[in-house]
Design a protein around this motif. Structure first.
Motif, mmCIF file in Angstrom:
data_model
loop_
_atom_site.group_PDB
_atom_site.id
_atom_site.type_symbol
_atom_site.label_atom_id
_atom_site.label_comp_id
_atom_site.label_asym_id
_atom_site.label_seq_id
_atom_site.Cartn_x
_atom_site.Cartn_y
_atom_site.Cartn_z
ATOM 1 N N GLU A 143 0.842 -1.196 0.000
ATOM 2 C CA GLU A 143 0.000 0.000 0.000
ATOM 3 C C GLU A 143 0.881 1.250 0.000
ATOM 4 O O GLU A 143 1.855 1.331 0.757
ATOM 5 N N VAL A 144 0.532 2.231 -0.852
ATOM 6 C CA VAL A 144 1.370 3.408 -1.041
ATOM 7 C C VAL A 144 0.535 4.678 -0.918
ATOM 8 O O VAL A 144 -0.603 4.743 -1.393
ATOM 9 N N SER A 145 1.099 5.698 -0.264
ATOM 10 C CA SER A 145 0.569 7.057 -0.307
ATOM 11 C C SER A 145 1.714 7.976 -0.735
ATOM 12 O O SER A 145 2.876 7.554 -0.785
ATOM 13 N N TYR A 146 1.384 9.224 -1.035
ATOM 14 C CA TYR A 146 2.397 10.145 -1.557
ATOM 15 C C TYR A 146 2.453 11.417 -0.714
ATOM 16 O O TYR A 146 1.439 11.901 -0.199
ATOM 17 N N GLY A 147 3.674 11.937 -0.578
ATOM 18 C CA GLY A 147 3.890 13.194 0.120
ATOM 19 C C GLY A 147 4.762 14.108 -0.728
ATOM 20 O O GLY A 147 5.253 13.722 -1.794
ATOM 21 N N PRO A 148 4.991 15.339 -0.278
ATOM 22 C CA PRO A 148 5.793 16.296 -1.047
ATOM 23 C C PRO A 148 7.268 15.898 -1.085
ATOM 24 O O PRO A 148 7.753 15.161 -0.222
ATOM 25 N N TRP A 149 7.985 16.405 -2.079
ATOM 26 C CA TRP A 149 9.427 16.192 -2.146
ATOM 27 C C TRP A 149 10.077 16.701 -0.864
ATOM 28 O O TRP A 149 9.634 17.684 -0.263
ATOM 29 N N ARG A 150 11.149 16.040 -0.452
ATOM 30 C CA ARG A 150 11.854 16.431 0.757
ATOM 31 C C ARG A 150 13.118 17.217 0.402
ATOM 32 O O ARG A 150 13.712 17.034 -0.663
ATOM 33 N N VAL A 151 13.527 18.079 1.326
ATOM 34 C CA VAL A 151 14.678 18.951 1.100
ATOM 35 C C VAL A 151 15.922 18.128 0.777
ATOM 36 O O VAL A 151 16.258 17.174 1.491
ATOM 37 N N GLY A 152 16.597 18.516 -0.301
ATOM 38 C CA GLY A 152 17.866 17.893 -0.647
ATOM 39 C C GLY A 152 17.759 16.552 -1.332
ATOM 40 O O GLY A 152 18.789 15.937 -1.640
ATOM 41 N N ASP A 153 16.541 16.055 -1.593
ATOM 42 C CA ASP A 153 16.406 14.737 -2.213
ATOM 43 C C ASP A 153 16.961 14.772 -3.637
ATOM 44 O O ASP A 153 16.779 15.744 -4.371
ATOM 45 N N GLN A 154 17.639 13.722 -4.001
ATOM 46 C CA GLN A 154 18.184 13.577 -5.349
ATOM 47 C C GLN A 154 17.213 12.741 -6.181
ATOM 48 O O GLN A 154 16.982 11.581 -5.872
ATOM 49 N N PRO A 155 16.638 13.295 -7.253
ATOM 50 C CA PRO A 155 15.752 12.486 -8.085
ATOM 51 C C PRO A 155 16.458 11.275 -8.694
ATOM 52 O O PRO A 155 15.819 10.248 -8.937
ATOM 53 N N TRP A 156 17.762 11.409 -8.899
ATOM 54 C CA TRP A 156 18.532 10.306 -9.489
ATOM 55 C C TRP A 156 19.946 10.362 -8.938
ATOM 56 O O TRP A 156 20.583 11.408 -8.941
ATOM 57 N N TYR A 157 20.412 9.251 -8.406
ATOM 58 C CA TYR A 157 21.816 9.155 -8.018
ATOM 59 C C TYR A 157 22.298 7.734 -8.239
ATOM 60 O O TYR A 157 21.725 6.778 -7.710
#
Length: 367
Positions: free
Chosen positions: A302-316
């Motif tokens: 089961e999944v829910s969604y929240g806002p992007w978090r500070v400093g998160d890398q979309p791709w690394y």
């Protein structure tokens, strides 16, 4: 383990190996390997993270007196100096590990990660024969990689320039983002400079996402284990952002191989920082990991969604070519295989609350 070892283990001289943060999940796996190779380990840990008491209990039960428990804080310079003085090699893993915690309490984050590392380096420098040091840094020293052009490809992001898909190299400029990135980045650079300025045999590993047994992950750190635990407990996983974020996950056994090889090849590594990760072959998105878990557990997570978090890398993805060239190291455990191994380990070992230490361990000082 891959080839490339230039000499025997650094603990072959018989002196204990100091592992700060040694009751954490990486430290537990590292300590287990060192003892199995004939060494003795000082576990220096303040036991502040849930589950680590259980890890320490397992180490003591498995290895007895070859595990020396020093229950103390990395900010206690005198206690730390005493542990360093008894040691023949040092793996510095102790840290405040969550970006979210650093945002709410940046002072503690700095004191643990930056000042704690300076305490360690000064203790090492004070020794007549300073022991070699490997410091566990993070990919967060490269920031959020805002200039990296990405496109959605199914359930994941991918660089639009396919030449960049091999990963981020050490030549990438540092760009500390979040208090956690700043504190770990400062520590990272202190280790590199103490090798340069004082001649210490010290090296930095900038690590990708590590997972494996003895990890009791949370929403803020250890996300692969957190996803697995949520699935086993029939809880909802919150994905911050789109869930298409990509990481090159690395099984802890492969990381321990890298630690052992790094210490054995310290003459080549001293004064350098190396990226350590699973590489492009083990790059998976959060959504892809949840799909793997759903198949293992025979039901979707089961999944829910929240806002992007500070400093998160979309791709690394880490380009570990530098370290491979110096040591011959290669990851051996694929993402799918490793996630399945951790699923079965957690199914047998998950906990709700960590048990207390036995009374015999309540007095932390040793020696």
């Amino acid at each position: 383990m891959s080839g490339g070892v230039s000499q025997g283990p650094a603990w072959a001289d018989g002196k204990p190996v100091l592992v700060t943060g040694g009751a954490g999940f990486v430290g537990t796996n590292l300590a287990d390997r060192i003892v199995r190779q004939g060494g003795t380990v000082i576990i220096y840990d303040n036991l502040s993270r849930a589950g680590v008491e259980r890890n320490l209990a397992w180490l003591r039960r498995t290895h007895g007196s070859r595990i020396i428990a020093e229950v103390a804080d990395i900010r206690d310079a005198d206690r730390l100096a005493g542990a360093v003085a008894r040691s023949g090699a040092v793996f510095h893993l102790a840290a405040q590990v969550a970006v979210t915690t650093s945002l709410t309490d940046p002072r503690t984050d700095f004191e643990v990660n930056a000042l704690g590392t300076l305490n360690l380096l000064e203790a090492v420098r004070a020794q007549p024969l300073p022991p070699p040091v490997i410091f566990s840094s993070t990919n967060k020293v490269y920031g959020s990689l805002p200039d990296l052009a990405l496109a959605e490809e199914g359930e994941r992001y991918q660089p639009t320039d396919h030449a960049q898909a091999v990963g981020v190299g050490e030549g990438r400029p540092l760009d500390f983002h979040s208090p956690y990135g700043c504190s770990k980045g400062a520590a990272d650079q202190y280790v590199v400079d103490y090798a340069r300025s004082y001649g210490l045999k010290a090296a930095v590993f900038r690590m990708s996402c590590i997972y494996g047994p003895h990890q009791f992950g949370t929403e803020d750190q250890g996300w692969v284990a957190h996803f697995l635990l949520a699935a086993l407990e029939r809880k909802t996983v919150t994905l911050f952002g789109t869930g298409r974020q990509v990481r090159d996950i690395l099984h802890v056994n492969d990381l321990v191989d890298a630690f052992v090889l790094g210490m054995a090849n310290m003459d080549k590594l001293a004064g350098q920082a190396c990226n350590i990760g699973g590489g492009a072959d083990n790059a998976v998105s959060l959504r892809q990991v949840l799909d793997i878990i759903g198949r293992l557990d025979s039901r979707p997570v089961e999944v829910s969604y929240g806002p992007w978090r500070v400093g998160d890398q979309p791709w690394y993805v880490a380009d570990s070519a530098k370290f491979r060239g110096l040591t011959g190291w290669e990851p051996a455990i694929s993402a799918t295989e490793g996630i399945e191994q951790l699923y079965w380990w957690l199914k047998s070992n998950r906990i709700d609350t960590a048990p207390d230490l036995p009374a015999a361990w309540s007095i932390p000082a040793v020696g």
